[in-house]
Design an enzyme around this catalytic site. Structure first.
Site, mmCIF file in Angstrom:
data_model
loop_
_atom_site.group_PDB
_atom_site.id
_atom_site.type_symbol
_atom_site.label_atom_id
_atom_site.label_comp_id
_atom_site.label_asym_id
_atom_site.label_seq_id
_atom_site.Cartn_x
_atom_site.Cartn_y
_atom_site.Cartn_z
ATOM 1 C CG ASP A 173 -0.268 -0.164 2.535
ATOM 2 O OD1 ASP A 173 0.980 -0.066 2.579
ATOM 3 O OD2 ASP A 173 -0.952 -0.386 3.539
ATOM 4 C CG ASN B 194 -8.986 0.784 10.909
ATOM 5 O OD1 ASN B 194 -8.048 0.021 10.697
ATOM 6 N ND2 ASN B 194 -9.290 1.778 10.098
ATOM 7 C CG HIS C 42 -5.949 -0.715 8.136
ATOM 8 N ND1 HIS C 42 -5.768 0.656 8.154
ATOM 9 C CD2 HIS C 42 -4.765 -1.236 8.552
ATOM 10 C CE1 HIS C 42 -4.548 0.930 8.554
ATOM 11 N NE2 HIS C 42 -3.921 -0.188 8.814
ATOM 12 C CD GLU D 169 -8.296 2.857 6.694
ATOM 13 O OE1 GLU D 169 -7.630 1.875 7.080
ATOM 14 O OE2 GLU D 169 -8.396 3.911 7.337
HETATM 15 P P1 PGA Z 1 1.972 -0.830 12.640
HETATM 16 O O1 PGA Z 1 0.842 -0.555 11.561
HETATM 17 O O2 PGA Z 1 2.676 -2.073 12.204
HETATM 18 O O3 PGA Z 1 2.866 0.391 12.558
HETATM 19 O O4 PGA Z 1 1.300 -0.972 13.956
HETATM 20 C C1 PGA Z 1 -0.064 -1.546 11.217
HETATM 21 C C2 PGA Z 1 -1.162 -0.947 10.388
HETATM 22 O O5 PGA Z 1 -1.690 0.119 10.741
HETATM 23 O O6 PGA Z 1 -1.537 -1.560 9.368
#
Ligand code: PGA
Length: 248
Positions: free
Chosen positions: A67, A136, A138, A143
């Site tokens: 992404d 959340n 995702h 999302e």
């Molecule tokens: P993080 O992010 O590994 O920095 O916790 C995960 C995400 O938000 O997909």
């Protein structure tokens, strides 16, 4: 789903790297989609050490960007492609012709998204998806609500993601509002999904991922329906229910 519980982040990173090494050793020309974010960085560092020590051959690996933020150029410090270049492509010695981008500076986003899905389809799907877990639920920037068959596309970030991404760039104002993400469809069709979850702030969403209803409101809950998911969580992220029922 197989859930492995590590004592801490270091152990989680080592064990996840070990699984990656085994998968790539079995199939050196694996197609792998890789997340950025904080959680997989420890695993990537362990893998870099192995590669530098000549213990893992990456000469046939095909990597895909998971992404990015839309409207961000490659030299912008917030580019997720840039983050992947610094943490993976350069240290692992992966040339650009074995890396499929999700261009964050694209103008014709429909075109680049369909080209990405077509590239995944052409190689027969991902062998391995290395994913983090958003607060959340995702996966990538899918999302909520996100359908299980959502294609690769542009998505507006939810307030929760703007808040959690603020820690990368200093403040919420610095977080781009829109993203480009590999779709749920190609991710859920990966033959093996590796989900890395660390820290207490992920405990509630890990609980929903493992035990909640399967719903578009928690995209990660679709992992319950996938035949081959391995979750590495550290103790801090472990919900009480999982402590009682975990497989290792
Ligand atoms: P993080 O992010 O590994 O920095 O916790 C995960 C995400 O938000 O997909």
């Amino acid at each position: 789903m197989h859930l492995y519980v590590a004592n801490d982040y270091q152990e989680l990173s080592r064990r996840a790297a070990q699984l990656f090494i085994e998968a790539v050793s079995r199939k050196p020309d694996s197609a792998v989609v890789l997340a950025t974010g904080d959680t997989p960085m420890g695993m990537y560092r362990v893998l870099t050490e192995h590669i530098r020590a000549g213990k893992l051959d990456t000469s046939q690996l095909l990597l895909f960007q998971l992404d990015g933020y839309l409207g961000v150029s490659l030299d912008d410090p917030r580019s997720l492609e840039g983050w992947l270049v610094r943490s993976v492509l350069k240290p692992w010695g992966i040339p650009s012709d074995r890396f499929v981008r999700l261009p964050e500076d694209a103008t014709d986003t429909d075109l680049v998204c369909s080209q990405y899905d077509e590239a995944v389809r052409r190689i027969g799907g991902f062998d391995l998806a290395v994913l983090g877990l958003g607060p959340n639920g995702h996966l990538g920037f899918n999302e909520p609500p996100a359908a299980a068959d959502a294609p690769t596309r542009v998505v507006s970030l939810t307030p929760e993601s703007l808040k959690s991404n603020a820690r990368y760039w200093g403040s919420q104002e610095q977080v781009p509002r829109r993203s480009i993400t590999a779709g749920m469809d190609v991710l859920l069709q990966a033959r093996h999904i590796l989900l890395l979850v660390s820290g207490e702030r992920k405990r509630e969403i890990l609980r929903k991922t493992l035990f909640g209803p399967v719903t578009e409101q928690v995209p990660s809950s679709f992992l319950q329906l996938h035949p081959n998911v391995t979750i590495f969580a550290d103790r801090a992220a472990l919900p009480d229910e999982a402590a009682l029922s975990r497989s290792s």
